[in-house]
Design a protein around this motif. Sequence first.
Motif, PDB file in Angstrom:
ATOM      1  N   SER A 139       0.828  -1.204   0.000  1.00  0.00           N
ATOM      2  CA  SER A 139       0.000   0.000   0.000  1.00  0.00           C
ATOM      3  C   SER A 139       0.866   1.258   0.000  1.00  0.00           C
ATOM      4  N   ARG A 140       1.941   1.271   0.831  1.00  0.00           N
ATOM      5  CA  ARG A 140       2.823   2.449   0.896  1.00  0.00           C
ATOM      6  C   ARG A 140       3.492   2.703  -0.458  1.00  0.00           C
ATOM      7  N   PHE A 141       3.995   1.647  -1.080  1.00  0.00           N
ATOM      8  CA  PHE A 141       4.700   1.834  -2.348  1.00  0.00           C
ATOM      9  C   PHE A 141       3.742   2.145  -3.502  1.00  0.00           C
ATOM     10  N   GLN A 142       2.514   1.663  -3.423  1.00  0.00           N
ATOM     11  CA  GLN A 142       1.522   2.028  -4.435  1.00  0.00           C
ATOM     12  C   GLN A 142       1.209   3.522  -4.373  1.00  0.00           C
ATOM     13  N   THR A 143       1.225   4.083  -3.156  1.00  0.00           N
ATOM     14  CA  THR A 143       1.015   5.531  -2.999  1.00  0.00           C
ATOM     15  C   THR A 143       2.081   6.318  -3.748  1.00  0.00           C
ATOM     16  N   VAL A 144       3.345   5.879  -3.612  1.00  0.00           N
ATOM     17  CA  VAL A 144       4.445   6.544  -4.322  1.00  0.00           C
ATOM     18  C   VAL A 144       4.250   6.411  -5.825  1.00  0.00           C
ATOM     19  N   ALA A 145       3.890   5.207  -6.279  1.00  0.00           N
ATOM     20  CA  ALA A 145       3.721   4.958  -7.710  1.00  0.00           C
ATOM     21  C   ALA A 145       2.619   5.837  -8.298  1.00  0.00           C
ATOM     22  N   LYS A 146       1.487   5.937  -7.600  1.00  0.00           N
ATOM     23  CA  LYS A 146       0.372   6.732  -8.113  1.00  0.00           C
ATOM     24  C   LYS A 146       0.732   8.218  -8.164  1.00  0.00           C
ATOM     25  N   THR A 147       1.438   8.693  -7.132  1.00  0.00           N
ATOM     26  CA  THR A 147       1.859  10.101  -7.115  1.00  0.00           C
ATOM     27  C   THR A 147       2.809  10.377  -8.271  1.00  0.00           C
ATOM     28  N   LEU A 148       3.719   9.455  -8.513  1.00  0.00           N
ATOM     29  CA  LEU A 148       4.661   9.600  -9.625  1.00  0.00           C
ATOM     30  C   LEU A 148       3.940   9.600 -10.971  1.00  0.00           C
ATOM     31  N   PHE A 149       3.003   8.672 -11.107  1.00  0.00           N
ATOM     32  CA  PHE A 149       2.341   8.474 -12.403  1.00  0.00           C
ATOM     33  C   PHE A 149       1.684   9.762 -12.913  1.00  0.00           C
ATOM     34  N   TYR A 150       1.144  10.563 -11.978  1.00  0.00           N
ATOM     35  CA  TYR A 150       0.452  11.788 -12.375  1.00  0.00           C
ATOM     36  C   TYR A 150       1.341  13.028 -12.306  1.00  0.00           C
ATOM     37  N   ASP A 151       2.638  12.821 -12.135  1.00  0.00           N
ATOM     38  CA  ASP A 151       3.596  13.927 -12.165  1.00  0.00           C
ATOM     39  C   ASP A 151       3.905  14.255 -13.630  1.00  0.00           C
ATOM     40  N   ARG A 152       3.564  15.459 -14.065  1.00  0.00           N
ATOM     41  CA  ARG A 152       3.725  15.815 -15.473  1.00  0.00           C
ATOM     42  C   ARG A 152       5.175  15.768 -15.941  1.00  0.00           C
ATOM     43  N   ALA A 153       6.105  16.003 -15.003  1.00  0.00           N
ATOM     44  CA  ALA A 153       7.517  16.033 -15.387  1.00  0.00           C
ATOM     45  C   ALA A 153       8.167  14.654 -15.401  1.00  0.00           C
ATOM     46  N   LEU A 154       7.385  13.617 -15.088  1.00  0.00           N
ATOM     47  CA  LEU A 154       7.962  12.270 -14.979  1.00  0.00           C
ATOM     48  C   LEU A 154       8.494  11.792 -16.333  1.00  0.00           C
ATOM     49  N   HIS A 155       9.656  11.138 -16.285  1.00  0.00           N
ATOM     50  CA  HIS A 155      10.252  10.585 -17.499  1.00  0.00           C
ATOM     51  C   HIS A 155       9.312   9.524 -18.083  1.00  0.00           C
ATOM     52  N   PRO A 156       9.057   9.540 -19.401  1.00  0.00           N
ATOM     53  CA  PRO A 156       8.101   8.592 -20.008  1.00  0.00           C
ATOM     54  C   PRO A 156       8.406   7.128 -19.721  1.00  0.00           C
ATOM     55  N   SER A 157       9.701   6.779 -19.641  1.00  0.00           N
ATOM     56  CA  SER A 157      10.050   5.369 -19.403  1.00  0.00           C
ATOM     57  C   SER A 157       9.618   4.910 -18.014  1.00  0.00           C
ATOM     58  N   ILE A 158       9.653   5.823 -17.022  1.00  0.00           N
ATOM     59  CA  ILE A 158       9.222   5.466 -15.662  1.00  0.00           C
ATOM     60  C   ILE A 158       7.691   5.316 -15.626  1.00  0.00           C
ATOM     61  N   ARG A 159       6.976   6.231 -16.333  1.00  0.00           N
ATOM     62  CA  ARG A 159       5.520   6.118 -16.373  1.00  0.00           C
ATOM     63  C   ARG A 159       5.100   4.802 -17.027  1.00  0.00           C
ATOM     64  N   LYS A 160       5.784   4.432 -18.099  1.00  0.00           N
ATOM     65  CA  LYS A 160       5.489   3.183 -18.783  1.00  0.00           C
ATOM     66  C   LYS A 160       5.749   1.986 -17.863  1.00  0.00           C
ATOM     67  N   LEU A 161       6.840   2.082 -17.072  1.00  0.00           N
ATOM     68  CA  LEU A 161       7.197   1.006 -16.147  1.00  0.00           C
ATOM     69  C   LEU A 161       6.112   0.814 -15.090  1.00  0.00           C
ATOM     70  N   ILE A 162       5.591   1.924 -14.554  1.00  0.00           N
ATOM     71  CA  ILE A 162       4.544   1.844 -13.533  1.00  0.00           C
ATOM     72  C   ILE A 162       3.273   1.229 -14.121  1.00  0.00           C
ATOM     73  N   ARG A 163       2.935   1.626 -15.353  1.00  0.00           N
ATOM     74  CA  ARG A 163       1.757   1.060 -16.008  1.00  0.00           C
ATOM     75  C   ARG A 163       1.930  -0.448 -16.206  1.00  0.00           C
ATOM     76  N   THR A 164       3.139  -0.845 -16.599  1.00  0.00           N
ATOM     77  CA  THR A 164       3.435  -2.271 -16.814  1.00  0.00           C
ATOM     78  C   THR A 164       3.312  -3.057 -15.520  1.00  0.00           C
ATOM     79  N   ASN A 165       3.727  -2.434 -14.391  1.00  0.00           N
ATOM     80  CA  ASN A 165       3.691  -3.107 -13.089  1.00  0.00           C
ATOM     81  C   ASN A 165       2.333  -3.002 -12.405  1.00  0.00           C
TER      82      ASN A 165
END
Length: 444
Positions: free
Chosen positions: A21-47
């Motif tokens: 649950s704690r790490f999912q919170t980090v992932a969701k916050t990252l996913f909606y960060d506009r400045a996030l590198h596309p490869s990291i967003r793709k990785l989160i979607r894959t996971n």
Amino acid sequence: MPYHKISYEEELKLKQRQIESRFQTVAKTLFYDRALHPSIRKLIRTNDVNLCPIRDIQRASSTTEYLTSCIADLGKTRTGELALGLANRPISNEYSAPADDRQMMLVVPIDDLDIYKKRDRLIVKHYHDFLLKEVKDVSSTEYVLHHWRPIRIYTNKKDEKIVVIGYFDRKTNNTDRQAAKERLLAYFEHGPGRECQIEHLYFEQRTQRWPIIINDSHYEQIIGNKNQPFTYDLFGMKFEANMQSYGIPNLTAYEVTYAEILKLCNLDPTSTIFLQYFSDLGVLPLIAAQHVDQCYGLDPSPFAIKTAMKSQEKYPHAQDVQFRVCTTKDEFKIILTAIEENKKKNASLTCVFGPPRGELERQDLRQNKTIVNALRECDFIDRLIVVNRGISPSTLHLLYSLSGGESSTHKISGSPFKPVLIIPFDVHPRSKLLPDFLMIYERD
């Protein structure tokens, strides 16, 4: 005791859900960060909205008498009696009271907590009896609470113990402090406390009452052979203890965790450069030294670096390890730049960040936001292993920033790291504390 009504298997499942649950919170916050590198967003979607795969919690020790570091705080029980045990909360919130008194703790005794070793509980009981004797024979409860400080006990595999008992007094030469030291020695060497059979007893001269660990203490050994120091036997080597830390809470789990780190480092004697920030006793740098080309141990604590260098003197193969005090982003950046400028062709840098020593590093953990910049700007780092005790908001922010998240307080530059795997270890079974964990990052 937390979780005492459920089985250990159920406890592990509960902790696993809490971690995810704690790490999912980090992932969701990252996913909606506009400045996030596309490869990291793709990785989160894959996971599937996870930051990265999380292994099942590894059992790392027994569930009883596993704590090899015992710290009993000094304060009062709810009934107002003098007590030693686990700090619960400050007694007074009155801001008109002196600062030292506002921090006086309500204390929960540890007599019946079987996660502590039996002899540790006996030593704590005798220190409590000694303090009651001080109240009766020498002074008052308030005087004792003002001058005597918490007890710390460190245990190694041979069940040898270092016991550190502090005494607060701002005066450098004080006959009262000398008399107090002599009473303490008499109690544990020839009095009722001799049944504890303490191998090494240190009298800590303090110039501050709080926190439990301070950086300017002076330690005097009053029981034990100074020519046969207390050491931790780890991975076939001997390491001096760092008394300006909270010790190694669970020695068995510590070895399991560090063995996993060494496995993940991909050490190569011809090309790998190894660096650890928060090197503490120097365990990882001194072991890795025989498997890498260059080796560095950095720590914000001068006492920790001094302790690591004492252990280094015993081993000829480790003489090239460079231990340095490093407290700021600029110092860290200078060291990383020097390593990169002097590296061999095809060399790679493996960096281990952590584990911090708990509360001692609160002021240093505030530097993490700036240290992240230095780590991300160093393209030379191909593998980063973050080691942390528990999962606090500061820890989650560190992971968020390393993975490409932007800070609200300052600009973070440099390419992000790609989270690969999280490995949790149940270092504190039968307690409410969340597991320690390793997190592996790599470059794209």
